[in-house]
Design a protein around this motif. Structure first.
Motif, PDB file in Angstrom:
ATOM      1  N   ASP A 133     134.971  -9.369  31.903  1.00 31.75           N
ATOM      2  CA  ASP A 133     133.993  -9.646  30.855  1.00 31.75           C
ATOM      3  C   ASP A 133     132.934 -10.593  31.412  1.00 31.75           C
ATOM      4  O   ASP A 133     133.032 -11.810  31.306  1.00 31.75           O
ATOM      5  N   MET A 134     131.887 -10.007  32.023  1.00 29.13           N
ATOM      6  CA  MET A 134     130.877 -10.810  32.680  1.00 29.13           C
ATOM      7  C   MET A 134     130.070 -11.642  31.687  1.00 29.13           C
ATOM      8  O   MET A 134     129.610 -12.740  32.007  1.00 29.13           O
ATOM      9  N   PHE A 135     129.886 -11.149  30.464  1.00 30.72           N
ATOM     10  CA  PHE A 135     129.154 -11.916  29.461  1.00 30.72           C
ATOM     11  C   PHE A 135     129.838 -13.265  29.230  1.00 30.72           C
ATOM     12  O   PHE A 135     129.220 -14.327  29.303  1.00 30.72           O
ATOM     13  N   ALA A 136     131.133 -13.197  28.938  1.00 29.14           N
ATOM     14  CA  ALA A 136     131.871 -14.423  28.637  1.00 29.14           C
ATOM     15  C   ALA A 136     131.962 -15.332  29.853  1.00 29.14           C
ATOM     16  O   ALA A 136     131.785 -16.555  29.756  1.00 29.14           O
ATOM     17  N   THR A 137     132.247 -14.753  31.018  1.00 26.76           N
ATOM     18  CA  THR A 137     132.410 -15.552  32.229  1.00 26.76           C
ATOM     19  C   THR A 137     131.122 -16.280  32.599  1.00 26.76           C
ATOM     20  O   THR A 137     131.124 -17.482  32.886  1.00 26.76           O
ATOM     21  N   MET A 138     129.998 -15.559  32.594  1.00 25.68           N
ATOM     22  CA  MET A 138     128.735 -16.171  32.991  1.00 25.68           C
ATOM     23  C   MET A 138     128.266 -17.194  31.968  1.00 25.68           C
ATOM     24  O   MET A 138     127.671 -18.215  32.329  1.00 25.68           O
ATOM     25  N   THR A 139     128.523 -16.948  30.699  1.00 26.29           N
ATOM     26  CA  THR A 139     128.160 -17.935  29.684  1.00 26.29           C
ATOM     27  C   THR A 139     128.923 -19.238  29.907  1.00 26.29           C
ATOM     28  O   THR A 139     128.348 -20.339  29.886  1.00 26.29           O
ATOM     29  N   ALA A 140     130.225 -19.110  30.157  1.00 28.19           N
ATOM     30  CA  ALA A 140     131.045 -20.301  30.376  1.00 28.19           C
ATOM     31  C   ALA A 140     130.628 -21.039  31.645  1.00 28.19           C
ATOM     32  O   ALA A 140     130.527 -22.280  31.658  1.00 28.19           O
ATOM     33  N   ARG A 141     130.342 -20.291  32.723  1.00 26.92           N
ATOM     34  CA  ARG A 141     130.020 -20.933  33.995  1.00 26.92           C
ATOM     35  C   ARG A 141     128.640 -21.596  33.962  1.00 26.92           C
ATOM     36  O   ARG A 141     128.467 -22.694  34.493  1.00 26.92           O
ATOM     37  N   THR A 142     127.650 -20.928  33.371  1.00 28.88           N
ATOM     38  CA  THR A 142     126.306 -21.510  33.362  1.00 28.88           C
ATOM     39  C   THR A 142     126.209 -22.668  32.373  1.00 28.88           C
ATOM     40  O   THR A 142     125.622 -23.708  32.682  1.00 28.88           O
ATOM     41  N   GLU A 143     126.783 -22.508  31.195  1.00 28.83           N
ATOM     42  CA  GLU A 143     126.731 -23.595  30.215  1.00 28.83           C
ATOM     43  C   GLU A 143     127.592 -24.778  30.646  1.00 28.83           C
ATOM     44  O   GLU A 143     127.310 -25.921  30.280  1.00 28.83           O
ATOM     45  N   GLY A 144     128.616 -24.496  31.451  1.00 28.94           N
ATOM     46  CA  GLY A 144     129.474 -25.568  31.941  1.00 28.94           C
ATOM     47  C   GLY A 144     128.917 -26.269  33.163  1.00 28.94           C
ATOM     48  O   GLY A 144     129.512 -27.238  33.655  1.00 28.94           O
ATOM     49  N   GLY A 145     127.793 -25.768  33.694  1.00 29.76           N
ATOM     50  CA  GLY A 145     127.157 -26.438  34.820  1.00 29.76           C
ATOM     51  C   GLY A 145     127.768 -26.141  36.169  1.00 29.76           C
ATOM     52  O   GLY A 145     127.492 -26.857  37.137  1.00 29.76           O
ATOM     53  N   HIS A 146     128.568 -25.070  36.281  1.00 33.97           N
ATOM     54  CA  HIS A 146     129.136 -24.717  37.587  1.00 33.97           C
ATOM     55  C   HIS A 146     129.005 -23.210  37.807  1.00 33.97           C
ATOM     56  O   HIS A 146     129.990 -22.477  37.842  1.00 33.97           O
ATOM     57  N   PRO A 147     127.766 -22.742  37.961  1.00 29.72           N
ATOM     58  CA  PRO A 147     127.536 -21.305  38.152  1.00 29.72           C
ATOM     59  C   PRO A 147     128.013 -20.848  39.523  1.00 29.72           C
ATOM     60  O   PRO A 147     128.094 -21.662  40.460  1.00 29.72           O
ATOM     61  N   PRO A 148     128.299 -19.554  39.686  1.00 26.72           N
ATOM     62  CA  PRO A 148     128.575 -19.020  41.016  1.00 26.72           C
ATOM     63  C   PRO A 148     127.282 -18.960  41.815  1.00 26.72           C
ATOM     64  O   PRO A 148     126.187 -19.140  41.263  1.00 26.72           O
ATOM     65  N   ASP A 149     127.403 -18.690  43.108  1.00 24.23           N
ATOM     66  CA  ASP A 149     126.197 -18.513  43.916  1.00 24.23           C
ATOM     67  C   ASP A 149     125.516 -17.181  43.603  1.00 24.23           C
ATOM     68  O   ASP A 149     124.291 -17.093  43.535  1.00 24.23           O
ATOM     69  N   VAL A 150     126.343 -16.144  43.435  1.00 22.27           N
ATOM     70  CA  VAL A 150     125.841 -14.786  43.239  1.00 22.27           C
ATOM     71  C   VAL A 150     126.688 -14.117  42.166  1.00 22.27           C
ATOM     72  O   VAL A 150     127.898 -14.371  42.078  1.00 22.27           O
ATOM     73  N   ALA A 151     126.068 -13.264  41.356  1.00 20.49           N
ATOM     74  CA  ALA A 151     126.805 -12.508  40.342  1.00 20.49           C
ATOM     75  C   ALA A 151     126.237 -11.102  40.269  1.00 20.49           C
ATOM     76  O   ALA A 151     125.053 -10.872  40.551  1.00 20.49           O
ATOM     77  N   VAL A 152     127.090 -10.151  39.900  1.00 20.07           N
ATOM     78  CA  VAL A 152     126.663  -8.769  39.663  1.00 20.07           C
ATOM     79  C   VAL A 152     126.853  -8.486  38.186  1.00 20.07           C
ATOM     80  O   VAL A 152     127.972  -8.537  37.677  1.00 20.07           O
ATOM     81  N   LEU A 153     125.757  -8.185  37.488  1.00 22.04           N
ATOM     82  CA  LEU A 153     125.769  -8.024  36.035  1.00 22.04           C
ATOM     83  C   LEU A 153     125.506  -6.571  35.676  1.00 22.04           C
ATOM     84  O   LEU A 153     124.529  -5.979  36.143  1.00 22.04           O
ATOM     85  N   PHE A 154     126.366  -5.979  34.856  1.00 23.22           N
ATOM     86  CA  PHE A 154     126.118  -4.622  34.387  1.00 23.22           C
ATOM     87  C   PHE A 154     125.360  -4.695  33.066  1.00 23.22           C
ATOM     88  O   PHE A 154     125.864  -4.340  32.016  1.00 23.22           O
ATOM     89  N   GLY A 155     124.147  -5.186  33.137  1.00 17.99           N
ATOM     90  CA  GLY A 155     123.301  -5.281  31.970  1.00 17.99           C
ATOM     91  C   GLY A 155     121.985  -5.928  32.334  1.00 17.99           C
ATOM     92  O   GLY A 155     121.943  -7.112  32.678  1.00 17.99           O
TER      93      GLY A 155
END
Length: 490
Positions: A133-155
């Protein structure tokens, strides 16, 4: 298995890796921006070659290097080698690049294969995390201040929103955009841009308008692949008349259940009403309750809700995982004869039935024409690779992964298309992948899936509503009215 050489999917991936490895490795050094490599390509025709590979695992923290040697007989028809004529010093070792994708199985294996040359050339490491669930994962990581370096989004919509929220790094930070424009078509560049700035690369492109079938079984039964909607219905009725099922379907997929139905409906809107209506629907310029949109839900119902057409009927559709439905036409005996699914299902079929010959025992045909005015219309989707940090490791990895050499290496693993327009058909690993690439390249009308552009809340609502429609077809007017209310609140 490869139809020519009897290779399994895993062997196809490894043979593809070996055939382009030297060129990809050289591309890494050039992509790092601090070195220059001059190469020349040597092409040898070899029936069978003994290939020795070494896998090196490097743990920088403890300075421990473990190697193991694997000797394999890899049958190949054409081995491409690159001889390095001039090479300068490799840049200083990099650290870890954290990458989050939705990939697993064969897709993950292919990804790991193509990142290995970058790791070996730079000393860096790719740490991959799979998220269903990339929506949930990316929301948690970006709002939490610890994003990944790279992500692949199907949207595309998801990527655009992250860019507007200030989470994405523009590609021009890492790439020469003039060179990038030579490799990637304007359509794909535009789809990954926000306010004129390019933020992503369309990786792992897939076609939606495909029907999977067995050419050898069609031939044995005297069937021909239909080219029009009426021919497809006639074929379906003929299969029913001999006591069998023409279609396999399955919509179960955890939190994403129902996306298969949305694929059908979007394909029908494009094929029946053309790109102007499709685009207007996507831009919310015409309502979901428009009779043209409603008609395509009903068209899907003409197949999905017909118990004579679909193996197991509605209950089986709702309870069967999409990947399990995909293999039904290739079982012995077949449970059905056709299955509509994107090009990414190649790996599912090849892994489940390694003895099948691509192009003979399984292949694809373009979804039949509904409206002759829009013949050749096709839709698809892709994973949009974006960067969320501007670290040197991130830049090096993005330069490598977007290069033509790396994209050709990835295409050779099978199961998807590259959006890099410099990749020739011959780069694809087998007859099925080449046919899919041909369909894509010859498409007279092409559109990305609207659901990928919308993102949340419309995309998950679309998935959920296709399930609701199957359970209660009489609720269609209510379903469409709900969409119109959501759009009005956007």
């Amino acid at each position: 298995m490869d139809g020519r050489n009897g290779m399994s999917r895993r062997q196809v991936i490894r043979a593809g890796l070996l055939s382009v490895m030297a060129g990809a490795g050289a591309a890494v050094l050039a992509a790092c921006g601090e070195t220059q490599v001059v190469t020349k390509e040597i092409i040898k025709e070899v029936p069978v070659e003994t290939v020795v590979t070494k896998e090196v695992i490097k743990e920088v923290a403890v300075e421990t290097v473990v190697t193991k040697e694997v000797v394999k007989e890899v049958p190949v028809e054409r081995l491409v080698k690159t001889e390095v004529v001039k090479e300068v010093e490799v840049p200083a070792e990099f650290g870890t690049v954290e990458v989050i994708t939705p990939w697993g199985g064969a897709e993950l294996e292919a990804f790991e294969a193509i990142v290995k040359p970058w790791e070996e050339a730079t000393g860096g490491r790719v740490a991959h995390e799979q998220s269903p669930d990339m929506f949930a994962t990316m929301t948690a990581r970006t709002e939490g201040g610890h994003p990944p370096d790279v992500a692949v989004l199907f949207g595309i919509g998801h990527a655009s929103q992250l860019a507007r929220d200030g989470h994405l790094v523009p590609l021009e930070t890492f790439l020469n955009m003039d060179e990038f424009a030579e490799q990637y078509s304007p359509a794909f560049i535009d789809m990954s841009s926000v306010d004129g700035t390019v933020y992503g690369v369309h990786m792992y492109l897939y076609m939606r308008g495909l029907v999977w079938y067995s050419p050898s079984r069609f031939k044995a039964q005297g069937f021909e692949a239909p080219t029009t909607w009426d021919e497809m219905i006639d074929l379906s009725d003929r299969i029913v008349a001999q006591g069998e099922k023409p279609w396999a379907m399955g919509t179960e997929h955890d939190v994403h259940s129902g996306w298969q139905g949305s694929d059908f409906i979007q394909e029908y809107v494009l094929a029946d009403h053309g790109p102007q209506v499709y685009d207007a629907w996507g831009a919310h310029e015409i309502p979901w309750s428009d009779p043209r949109i409603k008609r395509e839900w009903e068209r899907w119902g003409e197949i999905a809700l017909n118990p004579d057409y679909v193996f197991g009927g509605v209950d089986t559709i709702l309870s069967t995982r999409w990947s399990d439905a995909a293999v039904l036409p290739f079982m012995d005996p077949p449970r059905a004869y056709m299955h509509q699914m994107g090009s990414f299902v190649f790996g599912t079929i090849a892994d489940r039935f390694p003895e099948l010959r691509p192009g003979e025992d399984f292949s694809v045909f373009r979804y039949p024409t509904i409206n002759p005015e829009f013949e050749g219309a096709s839709s698809g989707g892709s994973g949009v690779m974006v960067s969320l940090t501007d670290r040197p490791e991130t830049g090096s990895f993005i330069r490598y992964i977007t290069s033509t050499g790396t994209q050709q290496l990835w295409a050779s693993t099978g199961g998807f298309l590259s959006s890099n327009r410099l990749i020739p058909l011959e780069a694809y690993a087998n007859p099925v992948n080449r046919e899919i690439a041909r369909v894509f390249q010859e498409a007279k009308i092409y559109r990305h899936g609207n659901d990928n552009t919308w993102g949340a809340p419309l995309q998950p609502k679309f998935f959920e509503s296709s399930i609701k429609y199957l359970r209660n077809p009489d609720s269609l007017d209510e379903i469409l009215a709900d969409f119109d209310r959501i759009v009005a609140d956007l």
